[in-house]
Design an enzyme around this catalytic site. Structure first.
Site, PDB file in Angstrom:
ATOM      1  N   SER A   1     -32.040 -81.996  39.966  1.00  0.00           N
ATOM      2  CA  SER A   1     -31.982 -83.338  40.545  1.00  0.00           C
ATOM      3  C   SER A   1     -30.590 -83.952  40.358  1.00  0.00           C
ATOM      4  O   SER A   1     -29.620 -83.429  40.895  1.00  0.00           O
ATOM      5  CB  SER A   1     -33.081 -84.209  39.922  1.00  0.00           C
ATOM      6  OG  SER A   1     -33.234 -85.424  40.614  1.00  0.00           O
TER       7      SER A   1
ATOM      8  N   ASP B   1     -40.469 -83.345  49.224  1.00  0.00           N
ATOM      9  CA  ASP B   1     -39.940 -84.102  48.083  1.00  0.00           C
ATOM     10  C   ASP B   1     -39.852 -85.581  48.472  1.00  0.00           C
ATOM     11  O   ASP B   1     -39.063 -85.944  49.348  1.00  0.00           O
ATOM     12  CB  ASP B   1     -38.550 -83.559  47.715  1.00  0.00           C
ATOM     13  CG  ASP B   1     -37.972 -84.188  46.458  1.00  0.00           C
ATOM     14  OD1 ASP B   1     -38.382 -85.312  46.095  1.00  0.00           O
ATOM     15  OD2 ASP B   1     -37.093 -83.560  45.839  1.00  0.00           O
TER      16      ASP B   1
ATOM     17  N   HIS C   1     -40.845 -83.119  43.983  1.00  0.00           N
ATOM     18  CA  HIS C   1     -39.586 -83.254  43.263  1.00  0.00           C
ATOM     19  C   HIS C   1     -39.714 -82.602  41.897  1.00  0.00           C
ATOM     20  O   HIS C   1     -40.342 -83.140  40.977  1.00  0.00           O
ATOM     21  CB  HIS C   1     -39.211 -84.729  43.109  1.00  0.00           C
ATOM     22  CG  HIS C   1     -37.806 -84.934  42.626  1.00  0.00           C
ATOM     23  ND1 HIS C   1     -36.702 -84.734  43.439  1.00  0.00           N
ATOM     24  CD2 HIS C   1     -37.315 -85.286  41.413  1.00  0.00           C
ATOM     25  CE1 HIS C   1     -35.596 -84.973  42.744  1.00  0.00           C
ATOM     26  NE2 HIS C   1     -35.944 -85.304  41.521  1.00  0.00           N
TER      27      HIS C   1
END
Length: 393
Positions: free
Chosen positions: A194, A330, A361
């Site tokens: 991320s 996501d 995610h």
């Protein structure tokens, strides 16, 4: 009345099924690569990329549930892995810490291999998804080092008036350089989750950055690439994006509150024109970055900060092997942003973009009907990709 009840029940069932996304069939990941030899090497060590990714049957097709389970539960299997913590000071006095995990299994390589992990926003080596990856990698003979983002560890005090930033690469660079003082001959494979994926990608593309020559490859997982566009999408209510933005804002604010005595000294507030009340009451990340982050780091506007911190601004300078992984469902990364890695791999050799229909995610839970496998598809795939990159020398 009975007709109304029947309609209400039908509507409820329809809403639940739509949320669970049960009509979306499992599919193999979509692989985009303009380098046939590189793709052949990747598939040799990571054959599961040609196989169907089957999320948990009952709820795994929902990107929301994958994301929520990741955020609340983490990993269902997270063995204890022993680490040694190191620390070093930056020029501004900030204390950077990282954890080193030694291999627990035999290595298949003659050379020393190290996986350098950069976690997601407000995460650290103590996050369960990081520990589960580290445990699997160490069992296969890799040494792992994990950056702890500034201010995240609750029992480690900060020593400068700032915390981590979305695109700040200096801490990651310091960790690598200090680590190489002890292991100068190791080969480095960078993995970013991320926000950490954004940092790793930006780090590899920053002009003028004196990066170590030991880096042989990198993997970016579930990053958003462009902070300006990402925040525009997250400020919308579509696909519940605003709710996720609220959660990220709260995570960031909690880090700031934890260290507010060090962050809001009279000198800092006067020098950077910061009002503590406005920082603690900011409702969204852009608001928080306007009243705090951009002022601490000397940016003229939030947009300037976001453009500076976005990996998309630097990707064209990357020349080492790199793999990008994203899930189309996501809820934190809008599908429009996925054109960025697609465009990159079309013009760069030794690069691959992997896109799954499901996974959310950082979730990527797979396996049974209700309970996922102990080791996720993502963990297995990342370690296999690392092995492929390590053999691409």
């Amino acid at each position: 009345m009975s007709a109304v009840v029947v309609f209400a029940v039908f509507l409820l069932i329809f809403t639940i099924l739509k949320f669970l996304n049960v009509t979306s069939p499992p599919r193999p990941p979509k692989l985009m690569c303009s380098d046939s030899k590189f793709l052949e090497l990747i598939l040799k060590y990571c054959p599961q990329l040609n196989e169907t990714y089957v999320p948990v049957r009952l709820w795994g097709s929902s990107g929301h549930l994958q994301t929520i389970v990741h955020a609340t539960v983490g990993r269902t299997y997270c063995p204890t892995v022993m680490a040694k913590r190191f620390a070093a000071r930056q020029e501004d006095g900030a204390t950077v810490t990282w954890d080193v995990y030694e291999p627990t299994g035999p290595s298949q390589f003659d050379e020393d291999m190290t996986i350098a992990v950069c976690p997601g926003i407000a995460n650290s080596s103590e996050s369960t998804y990081v520990r589960s990856l580290v445990s699997l990698a160490c069992s296969q003979g890799y040494r792992c080092i994990v950056l702890n983002h500034l201010g995240v560890l609750p029992h480690v005090k900060i020593t400068s008036p700032r915390v981590f930033r979305y695109g700040q690469t200096d801490e990651f660079h310091l960790m690598l350089m200090k680590y190489l003082e002890v292991h100068p001959d190791t080969k480095l494979l960078l993995v970013g989750f991320s926000m950490g994926g954004n940092i790793v990608t930006k780090y590899l593309g920053e002009p003028g950055r004196a990066r170590p020559g030991n880096i042989v490859g990198a993997i970016s997982i579930c990053q958003g690439y462009d902070a300006v566009k990402s925040l525009k999408y997250l400020l919308e209510w579509h696909n519940l994006a605003r709710i996720y933005l609220f959660s990220m804002t709260e995570n960031m604010r909690s880090v700031i509150i934890r260290h507010k005595e060090a962050l809001f000294t009279e000198e800092v507030k006067r020098k950077c024109n910061i009002e503590e009340r406005r920082v603690l009451s900011a409702a969204t990340l852009p608001e928080l970055d306007e009243v705090y982050t951009r002022r601490i780091f000397g940016f003229r506007s939030v947009e300037e900060l976001y453009r500076n911190d976005s990996s998309a601004s630097y990707m064209h300078n990357i020349h080492i092997p790199i793999v990008f992984i994203n899930a189309r469902d996501d809820p934190l990364v809008h599908p429009d942003l996925l054109g960025i890695p697609e465009a990159f791999v079309k013009t760069h050799s030794n690069s691959l973009y992997i896109e799954t229909d499901h996974g959310g995610h950082l979730g990527y839970y797979d396996g049974g009907y209700v309970m996922p496998q102990a080791v996720t598809w993502l963990d297995r795939t990342v370690v296999s990709l690392v092995t492929a990159l390590a053999n691409n020398q």
